[in-house]
Design an enzyme around this catalytic site. Structure first.
Site, mmCIF file in Angstrom:
data_model
loop_
_atom_site.group_PDB
_atom_site.id
_atom_site.type_symbol
_atom_site.label_atom_id
_atom_site.label_comp_id
_atom_site.label_asym_id
_atom_site.label_seq_id
_atom_site.Cartn_x
_atom_site.Cartn_y
_atom_site.Cartn_z
ATOM 1 N N TYR A 16 0.831 -1.208 0.000
ATOM 2 C CA TYR A 16 0.000 0.000 0.000
ATOM 3 C C TYR A 16 0.864 1.255 0.000
ATOM 4 O O TYR A 16 2.079 1.189 0.203
ATOM 5 C CB TYR A 16 -0.943 0.008 1.218
ATOM 6 N N LYS A 67 6.554 -1.966 1.877
ATOM 7 C CA LYS A 67 5.358 -1.381 2.511
ATOM 8 C C LYS A 67 4.181 -2.354 2.366
ATOM 9 O O LYS A 67 3.244 -2.151 1.595
ATOM 10 C CB LYS A 67 5.039 -0.001 1.907
ATOM 11 N N GLU A 90 11.969 2.268 14.348
ATOM 12 C CA GLU A 90 11.055 3.319 13.872
ATOM 13 C C GLU A 90 9.771 3.227 14.668
ATOM 14 O O GLU A 90 9.622 2.365 15.539
ATOM 15 C CB GLU A 90 10.787 3.149 12.375
ATOM 16 N N LEU A 146 10.974 1.169 7.183
ATOM 17 C CA LEU A 146 10.399 1.660 5.933
ATOM 18 C C LEU A 146 11.079 2.993 5.621
ATOM 19 O O LEU A 146 11.152 3.872 6.492
ATOM 20 C CB LEU A 146 8.891 1.876 6.077
HETATM 21 N N1 PLP Z 1 7.541 3.663 9.036
HETATM 22 C C1 PLP Z 1 6.436 2.896 8.942
HETATM 23 C C2 PLP Z 1 6.437 1.538 9.563
HETATM 24 C C3 PLP Z 1 5.298 3.366 8.270
HETATM 25 O O1 PLP Z 1 4.206 2.584 8.169
HETATM 26 C C4 PLP Z 1 5.325 4.672 7.714
HETATM 27 C C5 PLP Z 1 4.157 5.199 7.007
HETATM 28 O O2 PLP Z 1 3.131 4.585 6.899
HETATM 29 C C6 PLP Z 1 6.485 5.438 7.851
HETATM 30 C C7 PLP Z 1 7.583 4.898 8.504
HETATM 31 C C8 PLP Z 1 6.555 6.821 7.281
HETATM 32 O O3 PLP Z 1 6.581 6.783 5.874
HETATM 33 P P1 PLP Z 1 6.065 8.012 5.004
HETATM 34 O O4 PLP Z 1 6.883 9.194 5.413
HETATM 35 O O5 PLP Z 1 6.327 7.599 3.611
HETATM 36 O O6 PLP Z 1 4.616 8.193 5.308
#
Ligand code: PLP
Length: 302
Positions: free
Chosen positions: A33, A147, A180, A205
């Site tokens: 996603y 993701k 994270e 991610l």
């Molecule tokens: N880390 C995880 C596990 C996430 O699910 C997300 C976003 O959904 C992020 C970091 C942040 O990513 P982004 O800045 O692309 O929203």
């Protein structure tokens, strides 16, 4: 205006939109996603989100459900139908519908679902206080760079945070380093004003907000370190914050019930937030989703 969703080639009323019970996303979490922020009716960093979508799909050997150009046109049409001005676009691609069997089906076509959600900017009160995070062991698989919709450990950790009155949970790996948040990337500012965030590998991610903010920070001369930091280091930090497509840059003022720095959002944190917001609004104004030179001056708008 009744909300619509896009499901495999059709725009449907949101409340009636459905996928098949043998969609592999539903049965195996065999899907990926993206969440793309929308500001002033425009997608922010759409290219980077679509790059990451293609990468996630590639890693799982799922084909793109349609060409990238068609995906861009379909998302714009859904946003138009829903009158989306501020919020986000959600897109999910599964391996498709097939009789339940672990191995890849021979016939299935990738299934695409898109929804939008209108939201409000975070309140000034929230931004002026910052948010609290708790820490939990990171019990996820070893491909957090994909993701994937398989988010059960993230869901459990986020619920634990909510149950304990916190906003987010930061996950800690077996060596004691912060990986994270459950849906956010984690950052600290050290006592000597160095900005630290974990380098992107399979443990996290690689956030699109993270990537944009790294470029912004560099462009305004912030000293950067892309490396893992421990929980102890975070507790000793001058500032902390989290980033994501729905939070932008959110100050973290408490970790496990202990104040970060003086317990207030940090100066560098708020400068980076302002710069990021200016950057996102600048992209929306120019209709350009490619990285632009960020405005250096922090803007009042948050
Ligand atoms: N880390 C995880 C596990 C996430 O699910 C997300 C976003 O959904 C992020 C970091 C942040 O990513 P982004 O800045 O692309 O929203």
């Amino acid at each position: 205006m009744p909300r619509e969703a896009y499901v495999n080639g059709r725009y449907l009323p949101h409340r009636a939109a459905q996928v098949h019970i043998e969609d592999r996303g539903y049965q195996f979490a065999d899907a990926v996603y993206e969440v793309v922020p929308v500001v002033h009716g425009a997608l922010v960093d759409e290219d980077m989100h679509l790059d990451r979508l293609e990468r996630s799909l590639d890693e799982l050997r799922i084909a793109m459900p349609m060409s990238r150009q068609a995906l861009e046109m379909t998302s714009r049409e859904l946003m138009r139908r829903n009158g989306l001005t501020y919020g986000f676009l959600y897109m999910q691609v599964s391996r498709g519908v097939a009789p339940r069997d672990h191995k890849f089906p021979k016939q299935a076509r990738p299934a695409l679902v898109m929804t939008t959600r209108q939201t409000k900017p975070h309140s000034e009160e929230m931004l002026s206080k910052g948010v609290a995070v708790i820490t939990v062991p990171d019990i996820r698989w070893k491909r957090c760079d994909i993701k994937s919709i398989s988010l059960l450990p993230n869901v459990l950790a986020k619920q634990q945070a909510v149950d304990e009155g916190a906003y987010e949970a930061w996950m800690i790996d077996a060596e004691g380093f912060v990986t994270e948040g459950t849906s956010t990337n984690a950052w600290i500012v050290t006592k000597d004003n160095r900005l630290v965030t974990r380098s992107a590998n399979n443990a996290i991610l690689n956030g699109v907000t993270r990537l944009a903010l790294l470029a912004i920070a560099e462009s305004i001369g912030v000293e950067l370190e892309e490396r893992a930091f421990t929980l102890e280091e975070a507790l000793e930090a001058r500032e902390a914050f989290l980033t994501s497509s729905t939070n932008f840059v959110m100050p973290v003022t408490a970790i496990d019930g202990r104040s970060v720095g003086n317990g207030h959002p940090g100066l560098l944190t708020m400068k980076l937030r302002d710069s990021y917001v200016s950057y996102a609004m600048g992209l929306a104004r120019s209709g350009d989703s490619a990285p632009a030179v960020p405005e250096v001056e922090a803007r009042a708008c948050r």
